[in-house]
Design a protein around this motif. Structure first.
Motif: not given
Length: 427
Positions: A342-352
């Motif tokens: 979940a944390y990695d997924s949120m960081m990808i959304l943030k980066e995008a």
């Protein structure tokens, strides 16, 4: 046209269930810069006007459907907590595009039917900008088409290879595809001289696809699958399946199950006298290792990361920083690797979003496709390969559980412990 009709029907289903007093969902939202406790909400009764959501543009909303009741409640809880931590950190650093982020959480109950209802509400009522979840692959498989139709970027947190084979453009994954590790795991078996195995699997999408991926990998490696035994979610007695497995006389066992099944199955398997290696489709969480005790010894898997009993055990700086922040926030270690997902997924959304400079779904989707060499807990993410996956085989590592720890499998194969186990496996 079919997808639009499906969305209309799902909307009708949700409204009908609301008018009928519907099922209860748990909604957790992250207010700007502040964590809130879960809030219990029920579908409005007939004739009741639902409170209007804040106007679009005031906050950035990220939907987070996860299993918060039933067998997978503890796993779902740690997944939501990791997403909440990500939101808190993002908001503390100024938010995204100068706007605060709100996490909209619902309990999908690990049910594809409930996942469809929730997807409809996230789209039609909550008007989310993005989605992180679910960790239940069958729920992603059921709901993904609705996010696809609405052009809402969704990063699923389940491990099944199935839902990433649908050809969707707006559904991605920033955590492991368990199927990627199966050929390598079968390769380890073959190199160890294992030519016959038995499979124990669940019936959910992730477990079923994991078992099928292993059967395919064994076929390619020349390994015979003697028997495949299944269980029904909620079962606690696996003696019948274990008896059939042992009667087939396998040299090793492969398991593909939900996390809560792993420890009790391991204990029962050892109680029936099996002493060899057990290969697992995913990491054995530290809590399952504690429950399994010595029965967990010899569990092997290919995965990008493992869980830890304490922050002091962690060597990787990024993982240590995340785990310390998680512990400081919730006074506990992450229960399961789903927290990392979940944390990695949120960081990808943030980066995008930062790359896109907007929350427009199409722009965010295009931005995700440009992300490469982006460091996360699972390693460097690369979405430029066109498969919707951020992690690939090079992110996977071989592990074995031994004496309560998850250690490097290659190193363990050089020890006397492996030499002693060979005889019991008939190698």
């Amino acid at each position: 046209m079919k997808k639009r009709l499906a969305l209309v029907l799902a909307s009708a289903m949700f409204l009908l269930s609301a008018c009928g007093g519907g099922s209860t969902s748990t909604a957790t939202t992250e207010a700007p810069g502040k964590s809130q406790a879960p809030q219990e909400t029920t579908a409005p009764a007939a004739g009741t006007k639902e409170t209007a959501a804040p106007a679009a543009g005031e906050v950035i909303r990220i939907g987070c459907p996860q299993p918060l009741t039933g067998t997978n409640a503890l796993v779902g809880d740690t997944t939501v907590k990791a997403a909440q931590l990500a939101v808190k950190q993002i908001n503390a650093s100024g938010g995204l595009l100068g706007r605060q982020v709100e996490l909209v959480v619902y309990d999908d109950q690990a049910s594809p039917e409930e996942a469809v209802k929730i997807a409809t509400k996230l789209i039609e009522v909550d008007k989310v900008d993005m989605v992180c979840g679910s960790l239940i692959s069958s729920c992603v498989l059921a709901s993904g088409q609705f996010f696809e139709e609405a052009k809402i970027p969704c990063i699923g947190t389940g491990l099944s290879s199935t839902w990433m084979q649908q050809g969707w453009d707006y559904v991605f994954r920033a955590c492991p595809n368990a199927g990627m590790g199966m050929p390598a795991l079968a390769g380890y078996m073959k190199n160890l001289g294992i030519t016959k195995i038995a499979i124990f699997q669940g019936q959910d999408d992730s477990s079923a696809s994991g078992a099928e991926d292993m059967r395919n990998a064994c076929r390619e490696a020349g390994i015979e699958v003697l028997t495949s035994e299944t269980y029904v979610e909620g079962d606690t007695d696996y003696s019948g399946q274990i008896a059939k497995i042992l009667n087939a006389k396998p040299q090793a066992v492969f398991t593909s199950t939900f996390s809560p099944t792993q420890a009790p199955f391991a204990k029962q398997l050892r109680q029936f006298g099996y002493e060899g290696l057990v290969f697992n489709k995913e990491t054995l969480s530290m809590d399952n290792i504690k429950v399994a005790g010595e029965a967990g010894n010899g569990y092997c898997f290919m995965f990008p990361y493992v869980t830890y009993a304490s922050v002091d055990q962690i060597q990787d700086p990024a993982m240590k920083e995340f785990s310390q922040a998680y512990f400081d926030e919730f006074n506990e270690m992450p229960y399961h690797d789903c927290a990392y997902r979940a944390y990695d997924s949120m960081m990808i959304l943030k980066e995008a979003v930062e790359k896109a400079g907007t929350t427009d779904g199409e722009a965010v989707r295009e931005a995700i496709l440009t992300i490469k060499d982006f460091d996360t807990l699972g390693g460097k993410q690369d979405f430029t390969r066109g498969d919707g996956e951020g992690l690939h085989l090079e992110n996977f590592k071989p592990w074995i559980v031994w004496d309560g720890l998850q250690i490097d499998l290659d190193g363990w194969l050089e020890t006397d412990d492996w030499a002693a186990m060979k005889e019991s496996m008939g190698l």
